[in-house]
Design a protein around this motif. Structure first.
Motif, mmCIF file in Angstrom:
data_model
loop_
_atom_site.group_PDB
_atom_site.id
_atom_site.type_symbol
_atom_site.label_atom_id
_atom_site.label_comp_id
_atom_site.label_asym_id
_atom_site.label_seq_id
_atom_site.Cartn_x
_atom_site.Cartn_y
_atom_site.Cartn_z
ATOM 1 N N ALA A 43 0.838 -1.205 0.000
ATOM 2 C CA ALA A 43 0.000 0.000 0.000
ATOM 3 C C ALA A 43 0.866 1.245 0.000
ATOM 4 O O ALA A 43 0.604 2.206 -0.747
ATOM 5 C CB ALA A 43 -0.932 -0.009 1.211
ATOM 6 N N GLN A 44 1.912 1.228 0.798
ATOM 7 C CA GLN A 44 2.731 2.430 0.921
ATOM 8 C C GLN A 44 3.629 2.652 -0.295
ATOM 9 O O GLN A 44 3.946 3.794 -0.630
ATOM 10 C CB GLN A 44 3.519 2.370 2.221
ATOM 11 C CG GLN A 44 2.549 2.389 3.397
ATOM 12 C CD GLN A 44 3.202 2.445 4.746
ATOM 13 O OE1 GLN A 44 3.945 3.381 5.028
ATOM 14 N NE2 GLN A 44 2.920 1.475 5.594
ATOM 15 N N VAL A 45 4.003 1.572 -0.970
ATOM 16 C CA VAL A 45 4.786 1.718 -2.198
ATOM 17 C C VAL A 45 3.959 2.429 -3.273
ATOM 18 O O VAL A 45 4.429 3.365 -3.927
ATOM 19 C CB VAL A 45 5.265 0.343 -2.712
ATOM 20 C CG1 VAL A 45 5.834 0.464 -4.136
ATOM 21 C CG2 VAL A 45 6.323 -0.236 -1.781
ATOM 22 N N ILE A 46 2.710 2.006 -3.468
ATOM 23 C CA ILE A 46 1.910 2.619 -4.531
ATOM 24 C C ILE A 46 1.342 3.971 -4.107
ATOM 25 O O ILE A 46 1.093 4.841 -4.951
ATOM 26 C CB ILE A 46 0.803 1.667 -5.043
ATOM 27 C CG1 ILE A 46 -0.146 1.227 -3.939
ATOM 28 C CG2 ILE A 46 1.436 0.465 -5.719
ATOM 29 C CD1 ILE A 46 -1.303 0.363 -4.452
ATOM 30 N N MET A 47 1.145 4.182 -2.795
ATOM 31 C CA MET A 47 0.762 5.512 -2.327
ATOM 32 C C MET A 47 1.887 6.507 -2.591
ATOM 33 O O MET A 47 1.635 7.671 -2.948
ATOM 34 C CB MET A 47 0.434 5.482 -0.833
ATOM 35 C CG MET A 47 -0.899 4.828 -0.497
ATOM 36 S SD MET A 47 -1.156 4.623 1.285
ATOM 37 C CE MET A 47 -1.373 6.322 1.814
ATOM 38 N N ALA A 48 3.127 6.061 -2.433
ATOM 39 C CA ALA A 48 4.274 6.930 -2.708
ATOM 40 C C ALA A 48 4.310 7.315 -4.187
ATOM 41 O O ALA A 48 4.726 8.427 -4.539
ATOM 42 C CB ALA A 48 5.568 6.231 -2.312
ATOM 43 N N PHE A 49 3.850 6.407 -5.060
ATOM 44 C CA PHE A 49 3.805 6.714 -6.491
ATOM 45 C C PHE A 49 2.763 7.798 -6.773
ATOM 46 O O PHE A 49 3.060 8.802 -7.436
ATOM 47 C CB PHE A 49 3.490 5.452 -7.296
ATOM 48 C CG PHE A 49 3.348 5.698 -8.770
ATOM 49 C CD1 PHE A 49 4.462 5.769 -9.583
ATOM 50 C CD2 PHE A 49 2.094 5.888 -9.343
ATOM 51 C CE1 PHE A 49 4.349 6.023 -10.953
ATOM 52 C CE2 PHE A 49 1.956 6.143 -10.708
ATOM 53 C CZ PHE A 49 3.088 6.208 -11.516
ATOM 54 N N THR A 50 1.522 7.623 -6.293
ATOM 55 C CA THR A 50 0.485 8.616 -6.591
ATOM 56 C C THR A 50 0.790 9.968 -5.954
ATOM 57 O O THR A 50 0.388 11.011 -6.475
ATOM 58 C CB THR A 50 -0.915 8.142 -6.145
ATOM 59 O OG1 THR A 50 -0.890 7.801 -4.751
ATOM 60 C CG2 THR A 50 -1.366 6.932 -6.946
ATOM 61 N N SER A 51 1.518 9.959 -4.842
ATOM 62 C CA SER A 51 1.842 11.241 -4.197
ATOM 63 C C SER A 51 2.702 12.113 -5.100
ATOM 64 O O SER A 51 2.665 13.341 -5.015
ATOM 65 C CB SER A 51 2.552 11.009 -2.860
ATOM 66 O OG SER A 51 3.903 10.613 -3.054
ATOM 67 N N LYS A 52 3.489 11.466 -5.974
ATOM 68 C CA LYS A 52 4.371 12.224 -6.882
ATOM 69 C C LYS A 52 3.579 13.017 -7.922
ATOM 70 O O LYS A 52 4.106 13.943 -8.532
ATOM 71 C CB LYS A 52 5.345 11.273 -7.583
ATOM 72 C CG LYS A 52 6.388 10.648 -6.655
ATOM 73 C CD LYS A 52 7.315 9.728 -7.444
ATOM 74 C CE LYS A 52 8.498 9.254 -6.610
ATOM 75 N NZ LYS A 52 8.102 8.371 -5.508
ATOM 76 N N LEU A 53 2.309 12.657 -8.150
ATOM 77 C CA LEU A 53 1.499 13.366 -9.144
ATOM 78 C C LEU A 53 1.043 14.732 -8.640
ATOM 79 O O LEU A 53 0.585 15.578 -9.418
ATOM 80 C CB LEU A 53 0.271 12.537 -9.527
ATOM 81 C CG LEU A 53 0.464 11.479 -10.616
ATOM 82 C CD1 LEU A 53 1.497 10.427 -10.234
ATOM 83 C CD2 LEU A 53 -0.848 10.793 -10.934
ATOM 84 N N LYS A 54 1.126 14.941 -7.321
ATOM 85 C CA LYS A 54 0.740 16.215 -6.696
ATOM 86 C C LYS A 54 -0.695 16.623 -7.073
ATOM 87 O O LYS A 54 -0.973 17.784 -7.383
ATOM 88 C CB LYS A 54 1.727 17.321 -7.047
ATOM 89 C CG LYS A 54 3.131 17.082 -6.515
ATOM 90 C CD LYS A 54 4.071 18.212 -6.864
ATOM 91 C CE LYS A 54 5.443 18.026 -6.233
ATOM 92 N NZ LYS A 54 6.144 16.809 -6.692
ATOM 93 N N ASP A 55 -1.574 15.633 -7.049
ATOM 94 C CA ASP A 55 -2.998 15.847 -7.319
ATOM 95 C C ASP A 55 -3.763 15.215 -6.169
ATOM 96 O O ASP A 55 -3.799 13.992 -6.045
ATOM 97 C CB ASP A 55 -3.378 15.205 -8.664
ATOM 98 C CG ASP A 55 -4.885 15.168 -8.906
ATOM 99 O OD1 ASP A 55 -5.633 15.807 -8.140
ATOM 100 O OD2 ASP A 55 -5.313 14.502 -9.871
ATOM 101 N N ALA A 56 -4.383 16.049 -5.343
ATOM 102 C CA ALA A 56 -5.038 15.553 -4.135
ATOM 103 C C ALA A 56 -6.232 14.648 -4.428
ATOM 104 O O ALA A 56 -6.678 13.898 -3.555
ATOM 105 C CB ALA A 56 -5.484 16.727 -3.264
ATOM 106 N N HIS A 57 -6.759 14.712 -5.650
ATOM 107 C CA HIS A 57 -7.899 13.865 -6.005
ATOM 108 C C HIS A 57 -7.480 12.542 -6.653
ATOM 109 O O HIS A 57 -8.315 11.670 -6.858
ATOM 110 C CB HIS A 57 -8.837 14.609 -6.965
ATOM 111 C CG HIS A 57 -9.645 15.684 -6.318
ATOM 112 N ND1 HIS A 57 -9.179 16.975 -6.171
ATOM 113 C CD2 HIS A 57 -10.889 15.674 -5.775
ATOM 114 C CE1 HIS A 57 -10.104 17.711 -5.569
ATOM 115 N NE2 HIS A 57 -11.150 16.956 -5.320
#
Length: 460
Positions: free
Chosen positions: A94-108
């Motif tokens: 979960a934390q590996v893929i959450m780290a990926f989406t966080s890089k998009l800098k899109d809260a939605h």
């Protein structure tokens, strides 16, 4: 010597017989048949890569421009896939893929463990909130903590260090939403342990400040059978404070129902009849919903025309399913423009203030920026967690193997006033912050100070 060798042999046999059986990696079929993963379930590299491949494919399909804010999309994908080359627990994955989406800098656009999985997770036995002075306990289910305690350290890290650790997992467009979301991560065992905040024995060691003294606290994570949010209440309410010359409307979520529309009409009717000069619209903690809630207020304001929010819609098969679009391709741009305000009596000609904080997000933040950019209201309180410009209107999907929730934006929004487009958040016209004293007193001191300001400085 023979006796010694025999003893070593016996010990070796004994120890090998007592070895723990290695945890079995879930097969693809086992994962597909599981209703819910447990944080400790071990996942295979092959299945995680298929799950991640589905996620990035859907992001590219649905999102208007997923690569804009990421330094190097292909490198981020490769780095993520490299981390998936060995078996991981569901919590680690979960934390590996959450780290990926966080890089998009899109809260939605974000991925998160399913609510069912989190519902089985142990939790930190207190509610926390960021205020002017730092990280504060607002409610506690452990006798060693009490409301108003200032957190100096948790798990050996300062609140700022904790936020820095957790920010790598958070999809956010500004620091205010980042801090707001960090409170959710600090609640669950799955994140507390991975960030080395909670010990293996489920304890969290903290240093707090109370009554001017530094104290050590050791709290135990609890089964997730309690709520830190307090009792539920009506999601909108209003009152006329005749003695203060203020009409107050509280909106906790953006639902454009008939009941809401009728309430806003009644609110303006009584406000105008009683000659009230100032309105406070409280959007603190409002995480959004339907942008159309703004229209019920706009129609009672004196502006004949409104500068609208501009937006781009990315059409796709998934967007067509969710919103019943007839198109599945294309990305039309609807720029901000002057539109007629469909006014209805009574028309309010006084002054409007919108109260906001880091929990003011999405459609609620758009509510604030539409009125602020059209010079119809001043924003008072703290900067909203939602950006005035950015991606939104997310589509929720379930990842095929992990069953984690994936949200992907399919629109991009632009604020009415392009001259402010460089500002990554909505700047309050009047800054009034929540304080630790508010928590200790058990009162909404921030709202009291907002109303005091309006009473003294508003229209009369």
């Amino acid at each position: 010597m023979k006796k010694y060798i025999m003893m070593l042999l016996i010990c070796s046999i004994f120890l090998s017989g007592c070895q723990l059986k290695p945890q079995a990696v879930l097969t693809e079929d086992e994962m597909m048949n599981k209703e819910m993963l447990k944080p400790e379930d071990l996942l295979s590299p092959d299945v995680m890569k298929k799950d991640f491949d589905f996620m990035k494919t859907k992001i590219i399909e649905i999102h208007p421009d997923p690569k804009r804010n990421i330094d190097n999309w292909d490198k981020a994908v490769r780095d993520t896939e490299k981390k998936l080359e060995r078996p991981l627990t569901a919590g680690e994955y979960a934390q590996v893929i959450m780290a990926f989406t966080s890089k998009l800098k899109d809260a939605h656009t974000t991925v998160f463990p399913s609510s069912e999985m989190l519902g089985k997770s142990k939790t930190f036995p207190a509610a926390l909130e960021w205020v002017k002075e730092g990280l504060v306990v607002t409610k506690s289910f452990d006798s060693s903590l009490k409301a108003g305690d200032l957190i100096l350290k948790m798990g050996g890290s300062s609140p700022e260090e904790l936020n820095e650790k957790l920010s790598k997992l958070i999809s956010a467009e500004n620091e205010y939403w980042e801090k707001k979301t960090s409170l959710a991560l600090l609640h669950y065992e799955i994140f507390l342990k991975e960030a080395s905040i909670a010990e293996k024995d489920d304890t969290v060691k903290a240093t707090i400040e109370r009554d001017g003294k530094q104290l050590k606290a050791e709290v135990k994570l609890l089964e997730n059978n309690y709520s830190t949010t307090g009792q539920s209440k009506e999601w909108f309410n209003w009152e006329i404070q005749q003695d203060r010359n203020i009409a107050y409307f509280n909106l906790d979520t953006c639902l454009d129902t008939i009941g809401y529309q009728s309430a806003v009409d009644s609110f303006f009717q009584e406000t105008v009849e009683k000659g009230i000069d100032n309105i406070v619209i409280d959007l603190r903690g409002n995480a959004g919903g339907d942008t159309d809630v703004t229209n019920s207020f706009l129609k009672h304001l004196p502006a004949a025309n409104i500068q609208s929010i501009g937006y781009i819609t990315k059409y796709s098969s998934e967007a067509a399913k969710k919103y019943s679009y007839r198109r599945t391709k294309g990305m039309p741009n609807i720029p901000s423009s002057k539109v007629e305000n469909l006014q209805e009596p009574p028309i309010f000609t006084g002054k409007i203030y919108i109260a906001s904080d880091s929990g003011t997000f999405s459609s609620a933040a758009q509510f604030a920026v539409i009125l602020q950019d059209n010079n119809l209201a001043e924003v008072i309180g703290e900067p909203p967690g939602g950006n005035p410009e950015g991606f939104g209107d997310y589509i929720i999907l379930s990842l095929p193997y992990s069953k984690f929730d994936l949200g992907v934006s399919h629109k991009e929004y632009f604020r009415p006033n392009p001259e402010k487009s460089h500002i990554p958040y909505i700047e309050p016209d009047i800054l009034i912050e929540k304080t630790r004293k508010d928590i200790i007193s058990g009162r909404d001191g921030q709202l009291e100070r907002i109303l005091d300001y309006v009473e003294k400085n508003g229209q009369s």
